[in-house]
Design an enzyme around this catalytic site. Structure first.
Site, PDB file in Angstrom:
ATOM      1  N   GLY A  14      -8.421  -8.956   0.653  1.00 18.88           N
ATOM      2  CA  GLY A  14      -7.234  -9.387   1.525  1.00 18.88           C
ATOM      3  C   GLY A  14      -6.769 -10.897   1.188  1.00 18.88           C
ATOM      4  O   GLY A  14      -5.600 -11.088   0.837  1.00 18.88           O
ATOM      5  N   ARG A  73       0.929  -1.105  -0.077  1.00 16.33           N
ATOM      6  CA  ARG A  73       0.071   0.002   0.064  1.00 16.33           C
ATOM      7  C   ARG A  73       0.807   1.345   0.056  1.00 16.33           C
ATOM      8  O   ARG A  73       0.633   2.301  -0.550  1.00 16.33           O
ATOM      9  CB  ARG A  73      -0.926   0.053   1.177  1.00 16.33           C
ATOM     10  CG  ARG A  73      -2.118  -1.107   1.036  1.00 16.33           C
ATOM     11  CD  ARG A  73      -3.012  -0.821   2.161  1.00 16.33           C
ATOM     12  NE  ARG A  73      -4.299  -1.672   1.942  1.00 16.33           N
ATOM     13  CZ  ARG A  73      -5.179  -1.831   2.763  1.00 16.33           C
ATOM     14  NH1 ARG A  73      -5.162  -1.368   4.108  1.00 16.33           N
ATOM     15  NH2 ARG A  73      -6.299  -2.399   2.555  1.00 16.33           N
ATOM     16  N   GLY A 131     -12.603  -4.284   2.104  1.00 16.34           N
ATOM     17  CA  GLY A 131     -13.892  -3.894   2.015  1.00 16.34           C
ATOM     18  C   GLY A 131     -14.493  -2.965   1.199  1.00 16.34           C
ATOM     19  O   GLY A 131     -15.600  -3.214   0.404  1.00 16.34           O
ATOM     20  N   LYS A 163     -18.397 -17.627   3.405  1.00 16.11           N
ATOM     21  CA  LYS A 163     -19.628 -17.451   3.715  1.00 16.11           C
ATOM     22  C   LYS A 163     -20.484 -16.900   2.771  1.00 16.11           C
ATOM     23  O   LYS A 163     -20.177 -15.778   2.113  1.00 16.11           O
ATOM     24  CB  LYS A 163     -19.688 -16.957   5.003  1.00 16.11           C
ATOM     25  CG  LYS A 163     -19.307 -17.470   6.301  1.00 16.11           C
ATOM     26  CD  LYS A 163     -19.560 -16.850   7.552  1.00 16.11           C
ATOM     27  CE  LYS A 163     -19.594 -17.460   8.700  1.00 16.11           C
ATOM     28  NZ  LYS A 163     -19.692 -16.790   9.987  1.00 16.11           N
TER      29      LYS A 163
HETATM   30  C1  3PG Z   1      -8.624  -1.920   5.083  1.00 17.67           C
HETATM   31  O1  3PG Z   1      -7.379  -2.195   5.645  1.00 17.67           O
HETATM   32  O2  3PG Z   1      -9.319  -2.643   4.694  1.00 17.67           O
HETATM   33  C2  3PG Z   1      -8.994  -0.378   5.216  1.00 17.67           C
HETATM   34  O3  3PG Z   1      -7.770   0.290   5.551  1.00 17.67           O
HETATM   35  C3  3PG Z   1     -10.238  -0.201   5.921  1.00 17.67           C
HETATM   36  O4  3PG Z   1      -9.943  -0.283   7.123  1.00 17.67           O
HETATM   37  P1  3PG Z   1     -11.253  -0.502   8.232  1.00 17.67           P
HETATM   38  O5  3PG Z   1     -12.082  -1.649   7.712  1.00 17.67           O
HETATM   39  O6  3PG Z   1     -10.701  -0.636   9.681  1.00 17.67           O
HETATM   40  O7  3PG Z   1     -12.076   0.590   7.897  1.00 17.67           O
HETATM   41 MG    MG Z   2     -10.942  -4.177   6.564  1.00 15.41          MG
END
Ligand code: 3PG
Ligand code: MG
Length: 399
Positions: free
Chosen positions: A357, A37, A380, A200
């Site tokens: 991820g 990142r 997310g 899931k």
């Molecule tokens: C992540 O690592 O997916 C983003 O930085 C968002 O983090 P968060 O889910 O804590 O908002």
């Molecule tokens: Mg996250």
């Protein structure tokens, strides 16, 4: 893509540039263990500095819930930033209630210095998208850039409200991400095959519903596939399964035929009797699953079917592994398919976009991250984008 400003649209000379980045990187024993990142921010950083601007980086780190928590201080990433950009880096400590000391520190700095502000989530106003906090943030700079697609699904002060307080635009990494995503699903070359895996169905319902209307082929793998197989009457033994979602799975199946989207499910499974690495295992066809076993990976026949679907595709988008890839050898299907997609991408036969991820970890294990057209570092945000939801951090740049 054209509805917000890019780097070229600004004059950075002598300007303080607040850049929302995602420094939420993995850290172990006080060191950054994966700086992907950070490295992706290099084009934006060098552009601002070459043009005579001063980058001031804003990010969250972990989830400190609006409290100052030195265990979650962003000071930990400073060495990695220094290494990635080869510029002097200064850390700016603040609890975000009063930024006057921070302002003085930044005013004193030498040209070419990159400033890293303390964790924005140390103040409760960050997650509340608080306007007063956004104003304090805005007082530190002249221009706002968002280069953090992976945080753009959050409507927080540093991703949303702040964009409305200063002249604002997208950094290079954000721009690259959005154009890759546009090629993946916004305006893709058809046919499109989506590969969706993971444990899931319940966390991916919106995703499946949206994809059905957009893609020609939908490969469902991983633990999620078991719920669909169960709904079709397959005895999946002790496999992970959300039995209460059988009706939902059937509805998705019905909708897929209305939408002319082919759902591709496994036809065999690698079964083990313990959820652990190197557990004894055997491949079974669906008609003869072992009642005491668990499906931990897709079998060879399933892999061949998926490859067949990929042969037809001009675009592949991927979120989620096809098996318990974290346990050897149950990452086999994921790795095989990843290498196949990578190969066809290299041959120029398709555009491939992946994110999330677990997905990135699986592609890294397969050694193909560089061979995909684009791999998103977002979790997310990538998912919400695939679900067709507007991302507040992107929307705010358009205003
Ligand atoms: C992540 O690592 O997916 C983003 O930085 C968002 O983090 P968060 O889910 O804590 O908002
Ligand atoms: Mg996250």
């Amino acid at each position: 893509m054209t509805d917000f400003k890019k780097l070229e649209d600004f004059d950075f000379n002598g300007k303080k540039v607040l850049v929302r980045v995602d420094l939420n990187v993995p850290v172990a024993n006080g060191e950054v263990t994966d700086s992907t990142r950070i490295e992706r921010l290099a084009p934006t950083m060098s552009y601002i500095i070459e043009q005579g601007g001063t980058p001031i980086l804003l990010s969250h780190f972990g989830r400190p819930k609006g409290q100052v928590n030195k265990g979650m201080s962003l000071s930990v990433v400073v060495p990695a930033i220094q290494k990635a950009f080869g510029q002097p880096v200064e850390f700016v400590d603040t609890d975000w209630t009063d930024v006057s000391a921070a302002k003085e520190q930044i005013a004193k700095g030498a040209a070419g210095t990159i400033y890293v502000m303390e964790n924005t989530r140390f103040h409760p106003g960050e997650e509340e998208n608080d306007l007063e906090l956004a104003k304090r943030m805005a007082s530190l700079g002249d221009i706002y850039l968002n280069d953090a697609f992976s945080s753009a699904h959050r409507a927080h002060a540093s991703t949303e409200a702040l964009a409305r307080k200063l002249p604002s635009g997208a950094g290079r990494a954000m721009e690259a991400e959005l154009s890759a995503l546009q090629a993946g699903l916004g305006n893709p070359k058809k046919p499109v095959v989506a590969i969706v895996g993971g444990a899931k169905v319940s966390t991916k319902l919106d995703l499946l519903e949206n994809l059905l209307t957009k893609v020609e082929g939908l490969v469902i793998g991983g633990g999620m596939a078991n719920t669909f197989l169960h709904a079709e009457g397959v005895d999946i033994g002790k496999s992970l399964c959300e039995k209460d979602l059988a009706e939902t799975a059937r509805r998705i199946y019905d909708k897929s035929s209305d939408e002319n989207c082919a759902i591709i499910l496994p036809v065999d499974g690698v079964v083990a009797w313990h959820f652990e690495a190197n557990a004894p295992h055997r491949t079974y066809g669906l008609e003869a699953m072992d009642k005491e076993g668990m499906i931990l990976d897709a079998g060879e026949k399933s892999i061949e079917r998926i490859k067949g679907a990929i042969d037809e595709a001009k675009t592949v988008i991927w979120n989620g592994p096809l098996g318990a890839f974290e346990l050897d050898p149950f990452g086999h299907a994921t790795i095989e398919v990843a290498r196949y997609v990578a190969e066809r991408t290299k041959q120029g036969k398709l555009v491939s976009v992946a994110g999330g991820g677990d997905t990135v970890a699986a592609l890294a294990k397969a050694g193909v991250v560089q061979d995909f057209t684009y791999v998103s570092t977002a979790g997310g945000a990538f998912l919400e984008w695939m679900e067709g939801k507007p991302l507040p951090g992107v929307e705010a740049l358009k205003a």
